[in-house]
Design an enzyme around this catalytic site. Structure first.
Site, PDB file in Angstrom:
ATOM      1  N   SER A   1       0.827  -1.205   0.000  1.00 56.75           N
ATOM      2  CA  SER A   1       0.000   0.000   0.000  1.00 56.75           C
ATOM      3  C   SER A   1       0.857   1.249   0.000  1.00 56.75           C
ATOM      4  O   SER A   1       1.934   1.290   0.587  1.00 56.75           O
ATOM      5  CB  SER A   1      -0.930   0.001   1.214  1.00 56.75           C
ATOM      6  OG  SER A   1      -0.177   0.206   2.381  1.00 56.75           O
ATOM      7  N   GLU A   2       0.378   2.290  -0.622  1.00 56.62           N
ATOM      8  CA  GLU A   2       1.089   3.556  -0.657  1.00 56.62           C
ATOM      9  C   GLU A   2       1.093   4.209   0.711  1.00 56.62           C
ATOM     10  O   GLU A   2       2.031   4.911   1.079  1.00 56.62           O
ATOM     11  CB  GLU A   2       0.431   4.477  -1.690  1.00 56.62           C
ATOM     12  CG  GLU A   2       0.564   3.955  -3.125  1.00 56.62           C
ATOM     13  CD  GLU A   2      -0.162   4.843  -4.120  1.00 56.62           C
ATOM     14  OE1 GLU A   2      -0.977   5.667  -3.660  1.00 56.62           O
ATOM     15  OE2 GLU A   2       0.099   4.716  -5.312  1.00 56.62           O
TER      16      GLU A   2
END
Length: 552
Positions: free
Chosen positions: A467-468
């Site tokens: 995930s960013e």
């Protein structure tokens, strides 16, 4: 025939195994080919006088040995002569002494021996002589008094050491004039060994060798030392008034007979005080050292005893030597107090450390609430939020109510009761904002990051490795060094399936486990769990109206 020579400790003639009136059979030895003269042991008895006859016999024979001077074996002037001795002469001989009213006989055993192969002596037929190192000593050539020439002059003696001549080149070795001896000026251990003296005896126009071999042993001399005080040494001693004390003086020296004595106020101690009684003693110590001493008892120390010095004297070599001792009142001993105080201080510090370790959290929280307001206004650090809260959003498969804890319980305690300002992801962010930008910005504006954990990794909606959001959080933590607070809603046995960032934070900061429930009583800031959370939170400048609000 044997006298104790000056400069030697002892002479033990091996050739005369028994040469006194008490021996039953007296042994006598002579080297083959050399002359010898045997005396009868009983002629020295005190009961004998000048009116006696002495006769020699071959043992078992009633015929006296001849007195003919030309005979090889004859008796002359009370002596039995063998000029020279032959191997077949070995055997028993008897001397008989007759006086007016009695007679006395003695048996002599003569052994004629040969020298050892390659040597000028026989190892069993030697005179033992002892000298002491570092002293002058003598090597005596004994039993030559019967071998003077016709003019009654001692013939010249030749000396050998270990059967070799030339050792007299040592300047320490000097022929003793008028004596059958060698003088050693300074004996050393190298002087030990076998010494042979040899002379030529002329009888009836013929010459015969006469030799003696001495085994010289060197012993270490006792230590010679100048007398000196062992005690006292011009010193003082502390004694209590009224106590008992023994005043002792002792002197070490290399001589016996020293008499040390005590004086005080220029008079003997027993004159100074009639209760003082001196006792003298002397003891022998190893290496020839003697310890001489004197002592007396002071049964009860009085004030007058502190006023004088007690002098011990001894006289040696016409000189007087003196040493003193003086009694003093004891100085108050503060050493015990210092030691006791030091131990008490160490114990107190140890106790403080234990108390601090047990109550550290309560002490820090009390300090923040009580002392921080007195420290003045704090310089702003540019932060907006006290903590950035990151939590896993619930999914259908998750059994833990992380939303309830993050959105309800956490704000209730930290914001409403304690006055902290929180940014809770999912509550304070606006719809449509870029997640990475918001996360990065808000973390930089926060003093702490609170991450709420649950056991199921599948429940993490914002902390998955790909995930960013996770990348933004990880970069912010590593780059800015913001302190992290991990809260476990349940015990997590294994972090193996957790994201790498979570494992890193757990290893570095540890975790606080939630032990409450979702009831109202778990919402109090004074419980142990919330005290731990508040301990890791930054201090607050201003508190709310609640009694649990903290001041920074």
């Amino acid at each position: 025939m044997f006298t104790q020579p000056e400069g030697t400790e002892e002479i033990k003639p091996v050739v005369f195994q028994c040469f006194n009136e008490e021996c039953v059979i007296c042994n006598y030895f002579v080297l083959v080919g050399e002359p010898t003269a045997i005396s009868c042991p009983v002629i020295t008895l005190p009961m004998l006088h000048s009116d006696y006859n002495l006769t020699w016999y071959r043992n078992g024979s009633n015929m006296p040995i001849t007195t003919e001077r030309r005979a090889r074996i004859h008796q002359r002037k009370g002596l039995l002569w063998f000029i020279p001795a032959a191997l077949e002469d070995s055997g028993l001989y008897e001397c008989e002494v007759r006086s007016l009213n009695r007679s006395k006989q003695k048996i002599i055993n003569l052994k004629v021996f040969k020298n050892d192969n390659g040597l000028c002596f026989n190892g069993e037929m030697k005179y033992d002589q002892i000298v002491k190192s570092a002293n002058a000593g003598k090597i005596i050539c004994p039993d030559l008094e019967n071998f003077k020439d016709e003019d009654n002059i001692n013939p010249e003696i030749h000396w050998y050491k270990e059967c070799k001549s030339g050792f007299l080149e040592d300047k320490r070795l000097v022929l003793a004039e008028g004596e059958n001896a060698i003088l050693i000026l300074n004996v050393t251990i190298q002087d030990k060994g076998n010494y042979t003296c040899r002379m030529v005896y002329t009888y009836m126009g013929k010459q015969y060798n006469v030799s003696r071999t001495m085994n010289l042993e060197v012993k270490e001399s006792p230590l010679k030392m100048r007398p000196e005080f062992i005690y006292p040494n011009n010193n003082t001693i502390e004694v209590e008034l009224g106590s008992h004390v023994v005043m002792e003086c002792n002197v070490s020296s290399g001589v016996y007979g020293l008499l040390p004595y005590w004086q005080v106020n220029d008079e003997d101690v027993d004159s100074f005080d009639s209760t003082y009684r001196e006792q003298f003693y002397e003891e022998g110590m190893p290496h020839g050292i003697a310890v001489s001493g004197t002592k007396f008892n002071i049964s009860e120390v009085k004030l007058k005893d502190y006023a004088y010095k007690f002098f011990c004297h001894f006289i040696y070599d016409s000189q007087e030597f003196t040493s003193y001792i003086k009694l003093e009142h004891p100085v108050q001993n503060i050493r015990g107090y210092l030691i006791g105080g030091g131990i008490s201080l160490i114990f107190l510090l140890f106790l403080i450390l234990i108390v601090y370790k047990i109550f550290k959290i309560d002490i820090v929280l009390w300090y923040r609430s009580s002392c921080h307001p007195l420290l003045g206004k704090k310089v702003s650090d540019g932060k907006i939020y006290d903590a950035y809260v990151l939590y896993p959003k619930n999914r259908e498969s998750c059994l833990y109510s992380s939303d309830i804890f993050a959105l309800k319980i956490l704000p209730e305690v930290l914001e409403r009761q304690c006055g902290y300002n929180l940014f809770i992801f999912g509550r304070n962010d606006l719809a449509g904002e870029a997640v990475i930008d918001v996360t990065d910005e808000k973390i930089h504006q926060s003093r702490r990051v609170i991450i709420i954990l649950v056991p199921e990794p599948s429940c993490y909606g914002i902390l998955e490795d790909a995930s960013e959001k996770h990348l933004a959080v990880y970069n912010a933590l590593i780059q800015d060094g913001i302190k992290i607070i991990l809260i476990e809603l349940e015990k997590i046995e294994d972090y193996a399936n957790m994201p790498e960032s979570i494992k890193y934070v757990k290893q570095k900061y540890g975790a606080i486990r939630w032990t409450g429930d979702f009831s109202e009583r778990s919402h109090s800031a004074s419980t142990r769990f919330w005290k731990k959370v508040r301990y890791h939170m930054p201090s607050r400048k201003h508190g709310s109206s609640s009694g649990f609000h903290l001041s920074s």
